[in-house]
Design a protein around this motif. Structure first.
Motif, PDB file in Angstrom:
ATOM      1  N   ASN A 112       7.898  19.318 -35.192  1.00 22.38           N
ATOM      2  CA  ASN A 112       8.816  20.327 -34.496  1.00 22.38           C
ATOM      3  C   ASN A 112       8.363  20.518 -33.030  1.00 22.38           C
ATOM      4  N   VAL A 114       9.581  21.703 -28.726  1.00 23.30           N
ATOM      5  CA  VAL A 114      10.275  22.369 -27.858  1.00 23.30           C
ATOM      6  C   VAL A 114      10.467  21.947 -26.711  1.00 23.30           C
ATOM      7  N   ARG A 117      16.151  23.561 -21.892  1.00 32.57           N
ATOM      8  CA  ARG A 117      17.649  23.339 -21.979  1.00 32.57           C
ATOM      9  C   ARG A 117      18.009  22.903 -20.727  1.00 32.57           C
ATOM     10  N   SER A 133      13.062  16.286 -32.962  1.00 32.71           N
ATOM     11  CA  SER A 133      13.605  17.574 -33.573  1.00 32.71           C
ATOM     12  C   SER A 133      13.191  18.615 -32.565  1.00 32.71           C
ATOM     13  N   LEU A 134      13.897  19.105 -31.458  1.00 33.92           N
ATOM     14  CA  LEU A 134      13.764  20.028 -30.282  1.00 33.92           C
ATOM     15  C   LEU A 134      14.357  21.187 -30.246  1.00 33.92           C
ATOM     16  N   LYS A 135      13.783  22.295 -30.214  1.00 37.51           N
ATOM     17  CA  LYS A 135      14.161  23.609 -29.878  1.00 37.51           C
ATOM     18  C   LYS A 135      14.311  23.678 -28.546  1.00 37.51           C
ATOM     19  N   LYS A 136      15.551  24.330 -27.954  1.00 31.07           N
ATOM     20  CA  LYS A 136      15.700  24.527 -26.395  1.00 31.07           C
ATOM     21  C   LYS A 136      15.452  25.989 -26.061  1.00 31.07           C
ATOM     22  N   VAL A 137      14.619  26.139 -24.727  1.00 31.00           N
ATOM     23  CA  VAL A 137      14.381  27.404 -24.533  1.00 31.00           C
ATOM     24  C   VAL A 137      14.548  27.342 -22.859  1.00 31.00           C
ATOM     25  N   GLN A 142       8.116  29.959 -21.760  1.00 31.53           N
ATOM     26  CA  GLN A 142       8.557  30.353 -23.214  1.00 31.53           C
ATOM     27  C   GLN A 142       8.163  29.079 -24.136  1.00 31.53           C
ATOM     28  N   MET A 146       5.650  29.593 -27.577  1.00 28.24           N
ATOM     29  CA  MET A 146       6.175  29.120 -28.672  1.00 28.24           C
ATOM     30  C   MET A 146       5.163  27.951 -29.605  1.00 28.24           C
ATOM     31  N   ARG A 151       5.164  28.398 -33.343  1.00 25.89           N
ATOM     32  CA  ARG A 151       6.485  28.308 -33.604  1.00 25.89           C
ATOM     33  C   ARG A 151       7.029  26.802 -33.341  1.00 25.89           C
ATOM     34  N   ALA A 152       6.238  26.260 -32.903  1.00 36.52           N
ATOM     35  CA  ALA A 152       6.795  24.615 -32.451  1.00 36.52           C
ATOM     36  C   ALA A 152       5.171  23.886 -32.308  1.00 36.52           C
TER      37      ALA A 152
END
Length: 231
Positions: A112, A114, A117, A133-137, A142, A146, A151-152
């Motif tokens: 996972n 990050v 954005r 699988s990328l979360k965006k901040v 940030q 993470m 968290r990543a």
């Protein structure tokens, strides 16, 4: 119409290439473009909005010039790019105690990640968007937090931005920047295809070439690096 100020936007936290300093755009790209406009006897007006929105406005011609960005096929639909004026390495960083082997971009698939954005990974955009699988901040800090807080598993970033932000926030002992994988990405100015300023792009390219030869660009880079480290 041609006499109005040139509407310019850039990423607010892409040190040392572009960042917001109070009500000014700072960094290598903004300093370079300001020098070019001085020689063209023109002026620009910075527009401070989220980077993703800046790109949408450039597509419509509501923003004339985007500062310090990678070239991508999608952006080429609505932007004309300058000669590259710099480059950076797109890298991966993790916590120091992250155990999995990461040597190729495909090694990131099970984990996972990050990313910022609205930011581009250049030629890797298709792979990143379809396989990872990328979360965006909103910014590099940030991302660092993470990863620090697990968290990543990893983050992708410009090497310069990761090093500057990690050092500034005391996270350089917690975060590991991996030598591999990495991808060298050229950095450009870009003009909206719907902007009146587009006809000046050949002149912009001439000045970039001139500044590379006469040392002006080197001075801009040195000054911007010094300012970014002090932030």
């Amino acid at each position: 119409m041609a006499s109005r100020k040139i509407a310019v936007s850039g990423h607010h936290l892409f040190q040392p290439f572009s960042w917001k300093n109070k009500q000014e755009l700072a960094g290598i790209g903004p300093k370079l473009f300001k020098q070019i406009l001085n020689d063209l006897n023109k002026d620009f007006e910075p527009v401070f909005i989220p980077w993703k929105r800046s790109q949408l406005m450039a597509k419509k011609g509501e923003i004339d010039v985007l500062i310090s960005l990678f070239k991508t096929p999608e952006r080429e639909n609505y932007l004309e790019y300058s000669t590259p004026f710099s480059k950076t390495s797109l890298i991966v960083f993790t916590r120091n105690d992250f155990k999995a082997r990461i040597e190729n971009w495909s090694d990131l698939v099970p984990h996972n990640g990050v990313a910022i954005r609205g930011a581009s990974s250049g030629e890797l955009d298709v792979f990143f968007n379809s396989k990872l699988s990328l979360k965006k901040v909103e910014n590099t800090y940030q991302m660092l937090k993470m990863v620090e807080l697990s968290r990543a598993d990893y983050a992708t970033s410009s090497r310069y931005s990761a090093m500057i932000e990690a050092g500034k926030h005391g996270l350089d002992k917690v975060i590991k920047i991996h030598d591999q994988p990495n991808s060298s990405q050229k950095i450009h100015l870009a003009v909206s295809k719907n902007s009146w300023f587009l006809k000046y792009l050949p002149e912009v390219n001439k000045f970039i070439k001139k500044y590379k030869k006469n040392g002006v660009l080197d001075s801009i880079v040195e000054q911007s690096l010094s300012e970014a480290i002090k932030l």
